[in-house]
Enzyme design. Structure first.
Site, PDB file in Angstrom:
ATOM      1  N   TYR A 120       0.859  -1.188   0.000  1.00 15.65           N
ATOM      2  CA  TYR A 120       0.000   0.000   0.000  1.00 15.65           C
ATOM      3  C   TYR A 120       0.886   1.226   0.000  1.00 15.65           C
ATOM      4  CZ  TYR A 120      -5.010  -0.431   0.068  1.00 15.65           C
ATOM      5  OH  TYR A 120      -6.299  -0.584  -0.317  1.00 15.65           O
ATOM      6  N   GLU A 130      -0.505   4.768  -0.610  1.00 15.95           N
ATOM      7  CA  GLU A 130      -1.293   5.983  -0.875  1.00 15.95           C
ATOM      8  C   GLU A 130      -0.435   7.203  -0.632  1.00 15.95           C
ATOM      9  OE1 GLU A 130      -4.725   5.401   1.559  1.00 15.95           O
ATOM     10  OE2 GLU A 130      -5.753   4.224   0.038  1.00 15.95           O
ATOM     11  N   ASP A 135      -5.358  13.876 -25.408  1.00 18.22           N
ATOM     12  CA  ASP A 135      -5.291  12.469 -25.003  1.00 18.22           C
ATOM     13  C   ASP A 135      -4.544  11.722 -26.110  1.00 18.22           C
ATOM     14  OD1 ASP A 135      -5.708   9.770 -24.621  1.00 18.22           O
ATOM     15  OD2 ASP A 135      -7.822   9.955 -24.098  1.00 18.22           O
ATOM     16  N   THR A 157      -2.013   6.427 -22.347  1.00 17.58           N
ATOM     17  CA  THR A 157      -1.897   5.107 -21.729  1.00 17.58           C
ATOM     18  C   THR A 157      -0.486   4.601 -22.008  1.00 17.58           C
ATOM     19  OG1 THR A 157      -2.818   4.075 -23.710  1.00 17.58           O
ATOM     20  CG2 THR A 157      -4.334   4.478 -21.882  1.00 17.58           C
ATOM     21  N   LYS A 166      -0.227   0.859 -25.205  1.00 21.10           N
ATOM     22  CA  LYS A 166      -0.489   0.749 -26.651  1.00 21.10           C
ATOM     23  C   LYS A 166       0.863   0.861 -27.379  1.00 21.10           C
ATOM     24  CE  LYS A 166      -5.255   2.437 -26.295  1.00 21.10           C
ATOM     25  NZ  LYS A 166      -5.450   3.049 -24.971  1.00 21.10           N
ATOM     26  N   ARG A 182      -0.527  -2.170 -18.672  1.00 24.51           N
ATOM     27  CA  ARG A 182      -1.823  -1.501 -18.801  1.00 24.51           C
ATOM     28  C   ARG A 182      -1.939  -0.393 -17.758  1.00 24.51           C
ATOM     29  NH1 ARG A 182      -5.648  -2.782 -21.703  1.00 24.51           N
ATOM     30  NH2 ARG A 182      -4.348  -4.467 -22.461  1.00 24.51           N
TER      31      ARG A 182
HETATM   32  N1  DSN Z   1     -10.147   0.572 -26.091  1.00 25.18           N
HETATM   33  C1  DSN Z   1      -9.074   1.375 -26.626  1.00 25.18           C
HETATM   34  C2  DSN Z   1      -8.939   1.183 -28.097  1.00 25.18           C
HETATM   35  O1  DSN Z   1      -9.185   0.098 -28.572  1.00 25.18           O
HETATM   36  O2  DSN Z   1      -8.560   2.110 -28.787  1.00 25.18           O
HETATM   37  C3  DSN Z   1      -9.235   2.764 -26.278  1.00 25.18           C
HETATM   38  O3  DSN Z   1      -9.401   2.879 -24.908  1.00 25.18           O
END
Ligand code: DSN
Length: 450
Positions: free
Chosen positions: A57, A59, A203, A229, A232, A238
């Site tokens: 933990y 926080e 974003d 994110t 990707k 993730r």
């Molecule tokens: N679900 C993602 C995508 O496939 O682009 C976006 O969050």
């Protein structure tokens, strides 16, 4: 805890989850992944993400925690923060968001009140659920004015963006997308936002890796807040991150915790730190350049075979195929290709006459196949399979034959074969022809159809 006595503790403790993990690994090993938002993390990222830091933990933030025993946790989080700042040239980074939507939520909650007006790209034109779709928290809380792409170019119409901004005076303009194949003019978005006195949030969940490699325009100098994110094109675990100017640091940090999250997932943050280190290596830029080259190779091959590509091409790692001339819905295309061992997603195209459940398009991305080491020749081969499956939907025999060819190709470009049996269990490898480097013993269980 008896670890030393077990070849694979997961297999012993929970055979059902073990089998599900094995079968999913087998799926990853033997199928082609063209989902633009997916990738394969490195062994180092996998190990950090599966590490004992899940036990802690923490926080709070480094040197300001609400729990004792955080000295090594602080090391991992500081590394992730500093590397994120360095890669993107940002003054401040928060690496705690559990996902991209949480990153966006933290920015919204930091600067907006319920009922405020925001502008964002329409979900039906390539936007994201968390950018104001009616069924998301964002659509429920804010007055959302969507902007779209032009019918002629299928690209974002910056004149429309400015006209809407002048008319509606939003508190926030959101830029960024989930299925948009072109560069976004972040500088122009910045000008429009300043003209109407709005905040600008970019974003960049999808192109973050390309931006890190300098192969895509960066929003950092133009936007007040940048969210992304890490899983990707960044090829990390993730999760989400937020970048901003130093003056907004306290507002963002307190909104992530305690505003919308509790304890940070420190194992994931450790994995983010490792992925960000990998992104600083020269071969990361080569990897990103190959993603782009592969994307161009596959889309050109499909174009040459008569398929219409939305916007006529792509500037990034993904493109959309318009299936209307085949009279086929994206949903069916996705099912047929899955049977042939090729995984992708159905996708709306701009001004789509079909619903989101059916769609007239499919989205194709090249980050995952590029991680496997595939290059232009393999992209031509995959395009050939795509073309033949889409043109002969009644030919189940063709799909079965292509499935076998897909498996053969995948086994020439394996993933995770250098790891011990704990990570690549024999069950997942059975029938693939791949042997783990350090077998853990025992008889492989034959895999049935998955
Ligand atoms: N679900 C993602 C995508 O496939 O682009 C976006 O969050």
């Amino acid at each position: 805890m008896g670890l030393e006595a077990m070849a694979n503790p997961l297999q012993v403790v929970d055979p059902e989850v073990y089998e599900a993990v094995c079968r999913d690994l087998h799926r990853q090993l033997t199928r082609i992944d063209l989902i633009a938002a997916e990738n394969y993390v490195s062994a180092a990222v996998l190990i950090a993400t599966g590490s004992v830091m899940t036990n802690k933990y923490a926080e709070g933030y480094p040197a300001a925690r609400y729990y004792g025993g955080c000295e090594w946790i602080d090391v991992a989080e500081r590394l992730a923060i500093e590397r994120a700042k360095q890669i993107f040239g940002a003054q401040h980074a928060n690496v705690q968001p559990h996902c991209g939507t949480q990153a966006n939520m933290a920015v919204y909650f930091a600067i907006l009140k319920p009922g405020d007006t925001i502008m964002a790209l329409d979900l039906a034109h390539g936007g994201h659920l968390s950018h104001g779709a009616p069924k998301s928290f964002c659509g429920a809380l804010y007055n959302v004015v969507p902007y779209g792409v032009s019918r002629e170019t299928e690209s974002i119409d910056m004149d429309q963006v400015r006209d809407l901004a002048v008319k509606h005076r939003p508190r926030l303009i959101v830029t960024g997308a989930s299925s948009y194949p072109r560069f976004i003019d972040f500088a122009r978005f910045g000008e429009v936002a300043r003209e109407v006195g709005a905040w600008l949030m970019a974003d960049v969940a999808h192109p973050a890796g390309l931006i890190a490699a300098g192969l895509h325009p960066t929003p950092v100098p133009h936007a007040d807040f940048v969210t992304a994110t890490t899983h990707k094109t960044m090829r990390g675990p993730r999760g989400g991150i937020i970048l901003c100017k130093g003056e907004h640091a306290a507002k963002i940090d307190s909104q992530v915790f305690p505003g919308i999250q509790g304890g940070p997932m420190m194992h994931t943050i450790a994995g983010k730190a490792v992925a960000l280190k990998e992104a600083l290596e020269p071969d990361f830029a080569e990897y990103q350049a190959q993603i782009l080259a592969n994307c161009q190779a596959m889309l050109r091959e499909l174009q040459d075979r008569g398929h219409r590509i939305v916007t006529g091409g792509s500037d990034n790692h993904l493109f959309l195929v318009d299936l209307r001339s085949l009279g086929m819905a994206g949903r069916l295309a996705c099912q047929l290709l899955d049977e042939a061992g090729i995984t992708l997603n159905q996708n709306l195209i701009p001004f789509d006459p079909r619903s989101a459940r059916e769609t007239s398009g499919i989205r194709i991305g090249t980050p995952a196949v590029t991680t496997r080491g595939m290059r232009e020749p393999e992209m031509h081969l995959i395009a050939d399979w795509l073309d033949r499956v889409l043109r002969r939907p009644d030919d189940a025999g063709l799909r079965a034959r292509i499935r076998a060819e897909v498996e053969d190709l995948c086994l020439q470009f394996p993933i995770y074969t250098g790891l011990s049996g704990t990570f690549v269990p024999e069950l997942a490898l059975a029938g693939t022809g791949i042997l783990p480097v350090r077998p853990t013993g025992g008889t492989p269980v034959p895999l049935g159809p998955d």
